[in-house]
Scaffold this motif. Sequence first.
Motif, PDB file in Angstrom:
ATOM      1  N   UNK A 179     -33.143  28.703  37.118  1.00 24.65           N
ATOM      2  CA  UNK A 179     -32.986  27.382  36.507  1.00 24.65           C
ATOM      3  C   UNK A 179     -31.533  26.912  36.631  1.00 24.65           C
ATOM      4  N   UNK A 180     -31.319  25.629  36.493  1.00 32.14           N
ATOM      5  CA  UNK A 180     -29.966  25.064  36.616  1.00 32.14           C
ATOM      6  C   UNK A 180     -29.542  24.270  35.380  1.00 32.14           C
ATOM      7  N   UNK A 181     -30.405  24.212  34.371  1.00 32.40           N
ATOM      8  CA  UNK A 181     -30.100  23.416  33.176  1.00 32.40           C
ATOM      9  C   UNK A 181     -29.146  24.124  32.216  1.00 32.40           C
ATOM     10  N   UNK A 182     -29.187  25.448  32.202  1.00 32.81           N
ATOM     11  CA  UNK A 182     -28.398  26.205  31.229  1.00 32.81           C
ATOM     12  C   UNK A 182     -27.437  27.147  31.942  1.00 32.81           C
ATOM     13  N   UNK A 183     -26.163  27.004  31.616  1.00 31.62           N
ATOM     14  CA  UNK A 183     -25.148  27.909  32.168  1.00 31.62           C
ATOM     15  C   UNK A 183     -24.753  28.989  31.163  1.00 31.62           C
ATOM     16  N   UNK A 184     -25.014  28.721  29.880  1.00 28.51           N
ATOM     17  CA  UNK A 184     -24.693  29.675  28.814  1.00 28.51           C
ATOM     18  C   UNK A 184     -25.846  29.714  27.815  1.00 28.51           C
ATOM     19  N   UNK A 185     -25.875  30.780  27.013  1.00 32.12           N
ATOM     20  CA  UNK A 185     -26.898  30.959  25.981  1.00 32.12           C
ATOM     21  C   UNK A 185     -26.204  31.173  24.643  1.00 32.12           C
ATOM     22  N   UNK A 186     -26.746  30.535  23.584  1.00 32.31           N
ATOM     23  CA  UNK A 186     -26.175  30.727  22.252  1.00 32.31           C
ATOM     24  C   UNK A 186     -27.042  31.692  21.433  1.00 32.31           C
ATOM     25  N   UNK A 187     -26.603  31.978  20.222  1.00 31.33           N
ATOM     26  CA  UNK A 187     -27.302  32.951  19.384  1.00 31.33           C
ATOM     27  C   UNK A 187     -28.731  32.519  19.060  1.00 31.33           C
ATOM     28  N   UNK A 188     -28.935  31.248  18.780  1.00 28.70           N
ATOM     29  CA  UNK A 188     -30.269  30.762  18.442  1.00 28.70           C
ATOM     30  C   UNK A 188     -31.239  30.987  19.605  1.00 28.70           C
ATOM     31  N   UNK A 189     -30.780  30.712  20.806  1.00 31.11           N
ATOM     32  CA  UNK A 189     -31.620  30.931  21.986  1.00 31.11           C
ATOM     33  C   UNK A 189     -31.865  32.423  22.210  1.00 31.11           C
ATOM     34  N   UNK A 190     -30.825  33.214  22.008  1.00 32.06           N
ATOM     35  CA  UNK A 190     -30.937  34.668  22.161  1.00 32.06           C
ATOM     36  C   UNK A 190     -31.981  35.242  21.202  1.00 32.06           C
ATOM     37  N   UNK A 191     -31.919  34.835  19.940  1.00 32.75           N
ATOM     38  CA  UNK A 191     -32.890  35.318  18.964  1.00 32.75           C
ATOM     39  C   UNK A 191     -34.285  34.778  19.273  1.00 32.75           C
ATOM     40  N   UNK A 192     -34.339  33.589  19.875  1.00 31.46           N
ATOM     41  CA  UNK A 192     -35.623  33.026  20.283  1.00 31.46           C
ATOM     42  C   UNK A 192     -36.315  33.892  21.326  1.00 31.46           C
ATOM     43  N   UNK A 193     -35.528  34.468  22.241  1.00 34.08           N
ATOM     44  CA  UNK A 193     -36.101  35.370  23.248  1.00 34.08           C
ATOM     45  C   UNK A 193     -36.779  36.566  22.565  1.00 34.08           C
ATOM     46  N   UNK A 194     -36.135  37.079  21.537  1.00 36.57           N
ATOM     47  CA  UNK A 194     -36.684  38.235  20.815  1.00 36.57           C
ATOM     48  C   UNK A 194     -37.990  37.865  20.112  1.00 36.57           C
ATOM     49  N   UNK A 195     -37.986  36.741  19.424  1.00 35.74           N
ATOM     50  CA  UNK A 195     -39.205  36.271  18.749  1.00 35.74           C
ATOM     51  C   UNK A 195     -40.331  36.061  19.753  1.00 35.74           C
ATOM     52  N   UNK A 196     -39.987  35.452  20.866  1.00 31.61           N
ATOM     53  CA  UNK A 196     -40.981  35.170  21.898  1.00 31.61           C
ATOM     54  C   UNK A 196     -41.646  36.462  22.384  1.00 31.61           C
ATOM     55  N   UNK A 197     -40.843  37.474  22.670  1.00 31.04           N
ATOM     56  CA  UNK A 197     -41.380  38.737  23.189  1.00 31.04           C
ATOM     57  C   UNK A 197     -42.220  39.467  22.148  1.00 31.04           C
ATOM     58  N   UNK A 198     -41.939  39.243  20.881  1.00 28.89           N
ATOM     59  CA  UNK A 198     -42.653  39.937  19.818  1.00 28.89           C
ATOM     60  C   UNK A 198     -43.885  39.190  19.312  1.00 28.89           C
ATOM     61  N   UNK A 199     -43.867  37.869  19.434  1.00 29.10           N
ATOM     62  CA  UNK A 199     -44.904  37.081  18.771  1.00 29.10           C
ATOM     63  C   UNK A 199     -45.886  36.386  19.705  1.00 29.10           C
ATOM     64  N   UNK A 200     -45.495  36.155  20.941  1.00 29.84           N
ATOM     65  CA  UNK A 200     -46.302  35.299  21.807  1.00 29.84           C
ATOM     66  C   UNK A 200     -47.141  36.105  22.794  1.00 29.84           C
TER      67      UNK A 200
END
Length: 223
Positions: A179-200
């Motif tokens: 992807x080309x939209x995001x060059x950096x990741x913040x804490x909210x996005x980082x924690x979202x990855x964890x939730x996604x892997x655990x809940x979805x």
Amino acid sequence: MPHMSSKKAPANSTASGNSSTVDLFHAASGKATSKELDRIDQLFHAYSSSSSGIINPEGIESLCSDLEVDHTDVRILMLAWKMQADKQGYFTLDEWRTGFKALRADSILKMKKALLDIEKEVRRSNFSDFYEYAFRYSQTEEKQKNIDIESICLLLDLVLGSQSRTQVDALIHEYLKIQTDYKVINMDQWMGFYRFCNEISFPDFSNYDPDHAWPLILNNFID
């Protein structure tokens, strides 16, 4: 036959005896704790820099060599979490004491066992806290709030890959790296990855609802 009266020891005598026993116990316990702390400190100084008084990246590599683990092993990051180390690649004496006093590890042999204990602790009950810490620990500059995509991909693979391999591979190789939209990741996005892997549900995403306050980056990934 003369009457024999039984005599009891004065109450204050008994109390005094009990107090002495307690004092001796505390004294012995204190000496043992002091010796353990001395050994923990000696180990620290075996790896710390003589000029800075802290363990730097070279010292950590030496420690890893003695522990027979690679310096990129996730258990070293877990060890940093146990110490609550503040700066990536560096351990202070106070941080070292915090970690190894809690682990009761004052020798290399005990440290090797401690690595196994830390991993069990993290996996069983403290993974969310460890996962959040991993992001903060990877922020190498003061007041840094974001981490670049390349580093995030490496960190995501290291921290979450072993327990959510399919989802992590998809996130990294099918989205984040291309992807080309995001060059950096913040804490909210980082924690979202964890939730996604655990809940979805994966790979059908059948229970994913974009209206449930997910970071936009995950909506984009699923779309």
